[in-house]
Design a protein around this motif. Structure first.
Motif, short mmCIF file in Angstrom:
data_model
loop_
_atom_site.label_atom_id
_atom_site.label_comp_id
_atom_site.label_asym_id
_atom_site.label_seq_id
_atom_site.Cartn_x
_atom_site.Cartn_y
_atom_site.Cartn_z
N VAL A 93 37.72 46.69 38.16
CA VAL A 93 38.20 47.50 39.29
C VAL A 93 39.26 48.50 38.82
N GLY A 111 49.52 43.67 42.01
CA GLY A 111 49.02 42.35 41.61
C GLY A 111 48.23 42.49 40.32
N ARG A 112 47.13 41.73 40.24
CA ARG A 112 46.33 41.75 39.00
C ARG A 112 45.75 43.14 38.73
N ILE A 113 45.07 43.72 39.73
CA ILE A 113 44.42 45.02 39.51
C ILE A 113 45.48 46.13 39.38
N PHE A 169 54.98 49.56 45.10
CA PHE A 169 55.47 48.82 46.26
C PHE A 169 54.60 47.59 46.44
N ASP A 170 55.26 46.44 46.58
CA ASP A 170 54.55 45.18 46.83
C ASP A 170 55.58 44.22 47.43
N VAL A 174 55.81 41.15 47.54
CA VAL A 174 56.17 39.92 46.81
C VAL A 174 56.56 40.18 45.35
N PRO A 213 44.94 43.77 49.20
CA PRO A 213 43.90 43.14 50.03
C PRO A 213 43.97 43.72 51.44
N ASN A 247 44.90 42.82 54.98
CA ASN A 247 45.61 41.79 55.76
C ASN A 247 46.33 42.49 56.91
N SER A 304 49.29 43.34 57.29
CA SER A 304 50.27 44.37 56.91
C SER A 304 49.62 45.61 56.30
N THR A 305 48.37 45.47 55.82
CA THR A 305 47.74 46.63 55.16
C THR A 305 46.73 47.34 56.06
N THR A 311 40.72 51.52 45.81
CA THR A 311 39.70 50.54 45.39
C THR A 311 40.02 49.19 46.03
N GLY A 312 40.94 49.19 47.03
CA GLY A 312 41.35 47.95 47.67
C GLY A 312 40.40 47.58 48.79
N ASP A 335 36.25 53.77 46.71
CA ASP A 335 35.12 52.88 46.44
C ASP A 335 34.85 52.01 47.65
N HIS A 351 31.12 51.05 46.75
CA HIS A 351 31.69 49.71 46.52
C HIS A 351 31.14 49.06 45.24
N ALA A 398 33.56 46.10 41.28
CA ALA A 398 33.41 44.84 40.53
C ALA A 398 32.09 44.78 39.76
P1 NAD Z 1 46.23 40.29 43.83
O1 NAD Z 1 46.41 39.25 44.87
O2 NAD Z 1 46.47 39.95 42.40
O3 NAD Z 1 47.13 41.58 44.18
C1 NAD Z 1 47.23 42.14 45.45
C2 NAD Z 1 48.68 42.48 45.70
O4 NAD Z 1 48.77 43.22 46.93
C3 NAD Z 1 49.58 41.25 45.84
O5 NAD Z 1 50.60 41.27 44.86
C4 NAD Z 1 50.11 41.36 47.26
O6 NAD Z 1 51.45 40.91 47.38
C5 NAD Z 1 50.01 42.85 47.49
N1 NAD Z 1 50.12 43.21 48.90
C6 NAD Z 1 49.78 42.49 50.00
N2 NAD Z 1 50.12 43.15 51.12
C7 NAD Z 1 50.71 44.30 50.71
C8 NAD Z 1 51.28 45.41 51.39
N3 NAD Z 1 51.35 45.46 52.73
N4 NAD Z 1 51.78 46.43 50.65
C9 NAD Z 1 51.74 46.40 49.30
N5 NAD Z 1 51.23 45.38 48.60
C10 NAD Z 1 50.71 44.35 49.30
O7 NAD Z 1 44.75 40.83 44.04
P2 NAD Z 1 43.91 41.74 43.01
O8 NAD Z 1 43.05 40.87 42.16
O9 NAD Z 1 44.80 42.73 42.38
O10 NAD Z 1 42.93 42.45 44.08
C11 NAD Z 1 43.47 43.32 45.06
C12 NAD Z 1 42.42 43.70 46.06
O11 NAD Z 1 41.46 44.56 45.43
C13 NAD Z 1 41.55 42.55 46.61
O12 NAD Z 1 42.21 41.82 47.60
C14 NAD Z 1 40.35 43.30 47.14
O13 NAD Z 1 40.60 43.72 48.45
C15 NAD Z 1 40.27 44.52 46.22
N6 NAD Z 1 39.11 44.46 45.33
C16 NAD Z 1 38.19 45.45 45.40
C17 NAD Z 1 37.08 45.43 44.57
C18 NAD Z 1 36.07 46.54 44.60
O14 NAD Z 1 34.91 46.30 44.33
N7 NAD Z 1 36.49 47.77 44.87
C19 NAD Z 1 36.87 44.34 43.70
C20 NAD Z 1 37.84 43.34 43.64
C21 NAD Z 1 38.97 43.41 44.47
#
Ligand code: NAD
Length: 291
Positions: free
Chosen positions: A91, A139-141, A159-160, A162, A189, A191, A193-194, A215-216, A241, A265, A268
């Motif tokens: 991603v 986060g991870r991505i 900005f995050d 957590v 993700p 949720n 808040s987003t 890509t979220g 995406d 989309h 992944a």
């Molecule tokens: P992750 O949980 O490691 O990171 C997501 C981060 O977003 C977290 O640190 C969380 O605290 C933060 N967050 C939550 N609410 C927030 C807000 N209001 N403002 C700012 N940050 C906020 O998850 P990840 O592995 O990095 O994946 C992130 C997202 O990417 C997934 O939840 C999914 O929606 C999306 N994703 C998309 C594809 C694709 O095909 N395009 C594939 C995989 C994941």
């Protein structure tokens, strides 16, 4: 035990799963399935879960669990897993591909040449070097996007809620990020808040001509507000995406808005990631069923 592959996975996965039981991709066998493997297409709603009385486990190949009614699953004793870490590189590379292709005018150059035009004078590029990238969701991505941006000589602000401190990303408020960023990558993700976070009032706080990459999840954007900002030039371009639904309805204003760069989309969907997702699924089943 019956394992149902309800969405598409790497072609090697069914063979790798046969040691655990009977493997099928026939969705009509849902009622018999103990383990159901899904990606984003299958919506594991409360009704879906209720129609699978033998189901003990749902494994979502990917990260987002917004297509699974987790409370309904838990209430039935169905355990829900994802393959969270597998998709980060795939991603992040797609997000970065948008971040490179849009300012480099690669898509504009390609499309115009296909139309028989040679816009050497008209297509002005901008560099990433020295620019500030805002990362919403570190986060991870988001972290993988930041590593790539740093290698291109960009400054990263994030900005995050957590993440207070980060090795590469200077953490700030959402308003602070909007004020500073030349380009913004959304990696959150969906949720409470987003949802609808990218609205007219947030866009107003961004730099004129900012480039947004998502890509979220599609629903973090108020489509009508973003389309209006693209038309006015407040937002310079939007690379996405992700959509309100897969596929987006024809009425989606973003399909026709100016300077929108689109993918269906596929964040992944790298060969390597589909194999990694398969590895994690085999690992989960091995752990749970002892094989
Ligand atoms: P992750 O949980 O490691 O990171 C997501 C981060 O977003 C977290 O640190 C969380 O605290 C933060 N967050 C939550 N609410 C927030 C807000 N209001 N403002 C700012 N940050 C906020 O998850 P990840 O592995 O990095 O994946 C992130 C997202 O990417 C997934 O939840 C999914 O929606 C999306 N994703 C998309 C594809 C694709 O095909 N395009 C594939 C995989 C994941």
């Amino acid at each position: 035990m019956k394992i149902l592959l309800s969405d598409s996975f790497d072609a090697s996965l069914p063979d790798r799963l046969r040691k655990f039981g009977d493997v099928t991709d026939d969705k009509a066998q849902l009622a018999e399935a103990e383990v159901v493997l899904i990606r984003s297409a299958t919506k594991a709603t409360a009704e879906y879960i209720a129609s699978a009385p033998k189901m003990k486990m749902i494994i979502r190949g990917g990260v987002g669990l917004d297509n699974v009614d987790v409370p309904a699953a838990e209430a039935r004793g169905v355990r829900v897993f994802n393959t969270a870490a597998a998709s980060s590189i795939a991603v992040a590379e797609l997000a970065f591909a948008f971040l490179l292709a849009i300012p480099s005018r690669i898509i504009d150059g390609h499309v115009s040449m296909k139309e028989g035009k040679f816009l050497k004078k008209e297509l002005k590029r901008t560099e990433l070097y020295g620019k500030t990238l805002g990362i919403v969701g570190v986060g991870r991505i988001g972290t993988e996007v930041a590593k790539r941006a740093a290698a291109f000589g960009m400054k990263c602000v994030g900005f995050d809620p957590v993440v207070a401190k980060h090795d590469i990303v200077e953490m700030t408020t959402l308003d602070g990020l909007c004020a500073k960023a030349d380009l913004i990558s959304f990696n959150t993700p969906l949720n409470d808040s987003t949802k609808g976070m990218v609205s007219a009032s947030l866009i107003e706080k961004m730099k004129n001509g900012v480039v947004l990459v998502n890509t979220g999840r599609g629903k973090i954007v108020v489509e009508a507000d973003l389309a209006a900002a693209l038309e006015s030039g407040k937002v310079g371009a939007y690379g996405t995406d992700v959509w309100e639904s897969d596929p987006p309805p024809e009425s989606s204003p973003l399909l026709k808005a100016k300077n929108v760069y689109m993918c269906p989309h596929i964040g992944a969907s790298t060969k390597e990631n589909l194999l990694r997702i398969g590895d994690v699924i085999v690992e989960i089943l091995g752990r749970e069923y002892g094989k």
